[in-house]
Structures are given as C-alpha cells and as structure tokens.
Enzyme design. Structure first.
Site, PDB file in Angstrom:
ATOM      1  N   GLU B  49       0.870  -1.183   0.000  1.00  0.00           N
ATOM      2  CA  GLU B  49       0.000   0.000   0.000  1.00  0.00           C
ATOM      3  C   GLU B  49       0.904   1.230   0.000  1.00  0.00           C
ATOM      4  OE1 GLU B  49      -2.899   0.053   3.221  1.00  0.00           O
ATOM      5  OE2 GLU B  49      -2.778   2.241   3.283  1.00  0.00           O
ATOM      6  N   ASP B  60      -4.420   9.886  10.018  1.00  0.00           N
ATOM      7  CA  ASP B  60      -3.171   9.220  10.388  1.00  0.00           C
ATOM      8  C   ASP B  60      -2.621   9.703  11.717  1.00  0.00           C
ATOM      9  OD1 ASP B  60      -2.643   7.359   8.283  1.00  0.00           O
ATOM     10  OD2 ASP B  60      -2.389   9.089   6.963  1.00  0.00           O
TER      11      ASP B  60
END
Lengths: 411, 267
Positions: B49, B60
């Site tokens: 990924e 995140d």
C-alpha cells in the site's frame, strides 16, 4: 447575480451540505455518524422554540447582545462614507465568536455529550470555547499549534484559568491548520461523548450552516438597527474573512436585499502576488481542505501551503464553503487587504473613534476605506457602509505595539 | 476479477489472510521508499500500500504523519509516487494506493486514474472520500478498471455499510478502532464485529487496518479478516533506524514476522 441564484440562497446548503459545487463532506467514514447526529440535532434544535428562546436569553443576558450599531462620525468624515460600526467587540469575550460557542455548547448539552474539543489559532476561539465550557460545566480540550502557544501565551493562560486543557500541537507547520487536524483526530477517537466545537463556518457539513445559524444574529440585528436608526438599508456591508464566520454572520440577513452590496476582505498579508498571504478566494484555487470543497491555498500537487497574515485570526489557508459559493455566484465581492493597509486602518480607528479594534476587524475598516470612493462615484452620493467590528484589539496590543515600534521606554 | 482480488484468491487457497504493508511514497527518499517496499515484498508482504504523502493527514497518527512530512520536505511530487508505484509493481506484488482526496483532485481525477493504470497500480484506498462525494472517481475507476476501496467504521450504520460496500471493488477496508493509525498493544474487540457485519452485505474480501504491529496480532486479525493491513509498525522500522540499511534490515525482520503471523492464524 441571477434571480434564481438569489432565490435559492435561503435554502443553502442542500441536504448533503453543498453550496453549489462547494461544501459537502470529505471526512473519514468514522465521523459520518457523528456528523449525521449533529445535523439532526441542529435541525431539531432550530425548529424547537424552547431551544431558540434559551439561546436568545443567553445571548442577551450573558453575551450582551444585541451589540450596538454605532455611527462612527469622525471615521466617516475621514472615509467619505457614512460608516456604521457593528460593535461585536463589545460582546462578552470581546468578539462575535461568543455567539457560536454558546449555540454549540447548548447543542452539545442537547446531544447529551459532556466534552468539547476545539482548535484555535491566536486563542480567541479557544478562550470563547473555554468560556462556554465553564458556563455549561463541560470538559474542554483546546488544540493549539505549538508556534501559536508561544506567540499567544496570555490566551493560553486565559484558557487554563477557565479550566480548559490546552494541548500544544507539534505536527506539520504547528499552527492553526495542524490544530484543526489534531482536533479531528481526537474527534474520530472520542466521538461518542465529544462534540467538536469548530470555530468558524468551515469544515464538513453541517458545520458551515450550523455556525452561520448561530452567528447570523449579527446581521439580523444590524439590518433592523439600520431600519430603526437611519430608516433605510445600507449601501454596503463589509467584513473581514478568514474562515468567514463573522462575515457570514453579518451577510446572511442582507443576502436577499439585492441593493445591499456585500464585501468580504481577505488577509492579503504582504500581497496576494507574493507567497505570504491568507487570501484563499482571491489568491487560492479550488480544492478540498478540512472536510469541505472550497478555495484553498495549495501547491501544484494539492499540498496545503502555509498562510500568512499579521492577524492570527485570519491566518488560515482555507475559507468557509458558503463564501466560495457567494463569490462564484457574484452575490458577494472578495478583495484582499494587506497587513500594512490593515494596520493603517487599525491606527485610524484608534485615533478617530477611541476604539482599539482587533487586527482582523481592521481589515474590514481598511476595505471600507478602499471601496468608499468607488461607491460614492457609482451612487453619486455619500454611501452608507455597515462595517462588522468583529472583535476588540486588546489581544493585539503586543503585535500592534511591535508593528508601530511603540513598546518599551522610549518611542 | 478485480486487480487486487488475485492476491486475495491466492491467499484464500492457502487458507490464510493477505498481508498488506503500507509505506508513504518518498519516505525517506524516492529511491529509499522503493528499496523499503521491495524489501517488504521480499520479506513476504503480499500487497504493498503506497500512501501519497499529504500535508494534512487527519486519519493518520504521528508515525505516518512524520514519515509523510519527511517525504514532503524531501520534495516528493505526485508524479514521483506514480514512478514508485511502477517500480514496486514491477516486483510482481499488487500495489494499492492510499490517498487523501485533494492531491487527486489537484492532479485531475481522470488523469490520475489513467496514469495509475499505466503505472500498474490496482486502485485507490480513499480515507477521506465517502461514496456520496465520489462521482468523478466512480466514473474514472470504471473507465480504467481500477479497484476502489472505501472505508467502513464501527460507527457506520447498517444502511451506510451496505451503501459503502456496494461502491467498493477489490476489497473493503474496515477501520478496526475508532481512531487514527498507529500500532497499539491490543487490537480492537470492535473489529471482528465489524467484519462480520460487512460479510453480511458483501462477498468482497475485508481488510482490517489500524493497530496491528506484531506477528501475533497479525495472526489474530488474520483469524477473522481476509486482509491484515500494517502501516505504522513497518514505517517505524525505517523512521527509528540510524540509516536506511539498518531500517531495511528491521523492515525485513518485521515483514517476515508478520508474514508468519498471517500463516499461523489463531482461527
């Protein structure tokens, strides 16, 4: 603007939070349930007479509104326009922001949540949120860029006095946009019992509409005050625009008055042709930031560019989506005001009226000075301009003192 | 068959979950990120990924944000990401791209889909794009035959879950915990519940992300999910290392541990 666009303003945004091609929700799926809950709470609250009455009572008895509409005669003489100042600087906590935080604190309680989080740049929204949290007995955490906690140590102390926890944000550029990122992260993790008390009419749906609804009293009052005091609507309404809550607050009541021109003044910093400004509409481009499609300061790859303004409250690289739409539709005009122009207006208002304005609001004064001669020429008479004096300048004394070189023992 | 579906089919035949390893493009440098992702493939990571670094990554945690900041400070561009995807796809491992939406809008949604296809990418994971806002991407991904992975969360209602997976192709990304990315000492109890809710409405493979950092955790998650997605723990191998060589060694060790984990699931 077209009659259709004008007619449609009352129903903006659509059910999914779009103002034309702007707005919407660009958020992690984890937040959608909370945004839906908030949308529903907002809708039912605004339809609930007891909620509206409680909000109105708080605004009157606690915040000190309606704020005055003051005919600034000496300033008027200088500008060649009849200037009416909407004195939001006289509200409790010193700015229009108290309206938004009281509204959202009431909503927080209505949703059964016990904790609020907020982002803040200079600390004004953080102080306002801490104030409302104290009043409503809510736990309060304020995210503030580490750079800003150093620049605004007094506001950090104010928030702590009011019982809030201030978290310095050390990621990214360590300023307002990063504080907003951090608040979003907190919200994703704690969404069940926490309300994100966002500080401006930006972010994902329903925030832009919700914040506008809580601050629209500024314009509702000003419009009625104009009719009462001068027997007519003004020729123009002027406000500064960072995220844009004070401007939307005063614009909203006038949007359907086609003869009233609406002017938003963005922070032009060192000039919109330089890379040091915060003018997202006049100097930015279409993008997605903090949950909404709007105008954004970004580079060729869509990375957010750091903004600059002498006014911390306008120092933000995006703008509320309703402003983007008002710009596109032509209903409002957006123009940049540089740091120097704003500081000249700051000094002018101090010296002519004995009012120390926030540097944010000084952008609106400077903008009014710039448009006054054009309006006079166009109308063939002295124009009447309502200027939103969105906040007081006590917080800016240090910045202004440095700018004018008047700190210390000698001048 | 979707592009990434091949990897899930193969793993299913082996009776195990797919191991997906995440790394930001351009971290610590463009070449360094290609080396890191290649090392991950060699260690047994099935799917890479590639995250496009973004200035404001709200989904995140600190590890990925720091790595992204390093990549951006190094001057990585979206075009570099496409070059990295091409290089990693050349190893034979399927490459999926994770990206916040603004860089794609800025590049041009159709143009990015075209160039991603040409680079050999399988599709996009879009953490801040929900199907309601994705018309342009739905059209572009159809036009170029790319996979599209939207996220589902423990807070998603049944109706939203069904609507979201209906718009997915390739696999569904289940965010195991309410929170941002980052390895945790315990993975979530909410994840198996969420995975079973997803299974009630789709045949698509379900990947679980957020929180996995050890082989044992990978085994646990692989016991109920089709894909185990690991990001921060792998990135930290490089972030905490004094130099890239040391980082790659740590990356190979953890990659192998995770690969072993998904092969010894706690079913």
């Amino acid at each position: 603007m077209s009659a259709d666009a004008l007619a449609a303003t009352g129903s903006r945004p659509d059910a999914a939070g779009h103002f034309g091609r702007f707005g919407g929700r660009f958020v992690p799926e984890a937040l959608v349930a909370a945004l839906d809950e908030l949308t529903e709470a907002h809708r039912t609250a605004m339809a609930d007479e007891s909620f509206r009455a409680e909000f109105a009572a708080l605004l009157r008895d606690y915040a000190g509104t309606p704020s005055l509409l003051y005919p600034a005669e000496r300033l008027s003489a200088k500008l060649g326009a009849r200037v009416l100042l909407k004195r939001e600087d006289l509200n409790h906590t010193g700015a229009h922001k108290v309206r938004n935080v009281l509204g959202q604190a009431l909503l927080t309680r209505r949703m059964g949540k016990t904790r609020v989080i907020a982002e803040t740049g200079a600390g004004q929204h953080g102080v306002a949120t801490a104030t409302a949290a104290a009043l409503f007995d809510l736990e309060c955490v304020v995210y503030m860029g580490e750079v800003d906690t150093e620049r605004q140590a007094l506001n950090v102390a104010r928030m702590r006095m009011l019982g809030a926890t201030v978290v310095p944000v050390t990621t990214g550029s360590r300023t307002l946009k990063d504080a907003m990122n951090e608040a979003m992260r907190d919200w994703v993790a704690n969404v069940d019992g926490t309300h994100y008390l966002i500080g401006t009419a930006a972010g994902p749906h329903p925030f832009p509409a919700l914040v506008r609804d809580f601050v629209r009293g500024i314009g509702d009052e000003a419009r009625q005050q104009c009719l009462d005091q001068i027997g007519a609507l003004p020729d123009a309404v002027a406000a500064c625009v960072g995220g844009g809550s004070n401007a939307l607050g005063i614009f909203h009541a006038f949007v359907d008055d086609p003869d009233v021109r609406l002017y938003g003044f963005e922070a032009g910093g060192e000039g919109v042709t330089t890379d040091r400004h915060a003018a997202s509409i006049t100097g930015g481009s279409l993008g997605v930031l903090h949950g909404a499609r709007t105008y954004v300061l970004q580079d060729a790859d869509g990375q957010t560019v750091e903004s600059h303004s002498i006014s911390a409250g306008l120092d933000y690289p995006g703008v509320g989506p309703e402003h983007a739409w008002l710009h596109d539709s032509g209903r409002a005009s957006y123009l940049p005001v540089t740091d120097d122009e704003a500081m000249a207006a700051f000094e002018l208002l101090c010296r002519t009226e004995g009012i120390i304005p926030a540097i944010e609001s000084s952008h609106a004064i400077a903008g009014a000075a710039a448009i006054a001669p054009k309006l006079a020429a166009e109308l063939g008479r002295e124009p009447t301009i309502v200027v939103n004096l969105s906040g007081r300048g006590d917080k800016d004394v240090h910045t202004a003192g440095e700018y004018f070189g008047i700190l210390g023992k000698e001048q | 068959m979707s592009r990434i579906g091949v990897a899930f089919e193969k793993a299913r035949a082996e009776g195990r979950a797919v191991l997906v390893g995440c790394m930001p493009a351009g971290f610590p440098t463009v070449e360094g990120s290609i080396a890191a992702m290649t090392a991950m493939v060699e260690a047994g990571v099935d799917v890479i990924e590639v995250e496009i670094p973004y200035s404001d990554p709200v989904m995140d945690g600190p590890v990925i944000q720091k790595a992204s900041d390093i990549a951006l400070a190094g001057g990585v561009r979206t075009a570099d990401t496409l070059r990295i995807i091409e290089a990693v796809a050349a190893t034979g491992a399927p490459v999926v791209t994770m990206t916040y939406w603004n860089p794609i809008e800025r590049y041009g949604v159709d143009a990015f889909a075209r160039d991603l296809d040409a680079a050999g990418g399988t599709g996009l994971i879009t953490p801040d794009l929900i199907p309601e806002e994705a018309d342009e991407w739905l059209a572009a991904s159809d036009a170029y035959g790319l996979d599209r992975t939207f996220l589902v969360a423990p807070s998603s209602t049944d109706a939203r879950l069904a609507m979201t997976v209906e718009h997915c192709r390739g696999f569904v990304y289940a965010t195991a915990i309410m929170g941002v990315t980052g390895a945790r000492s315990q993975t979530s109890d909410a994840a198996p519940v969420l995975v079973s809710r997803v299974r009630q409405v789709t045949e698509l493979p379900v990947g679980v992300g957020l929180g996995v950092g050890t082989g044992a955790q990978a085994g646990t998650v692989g016991g109920y999910a089709d894909g185990v997605i690991v990001g921060s723990a792998l990135i930290r191998c490089v972030l905490d290392a004094p130099d890239l060589g040391t980082g790659l060694t740590a990356l190979r060790t953890l990659g192998a541990e995770l690969a072993e984990g998904v092969r010894a699931p706690a079913r």
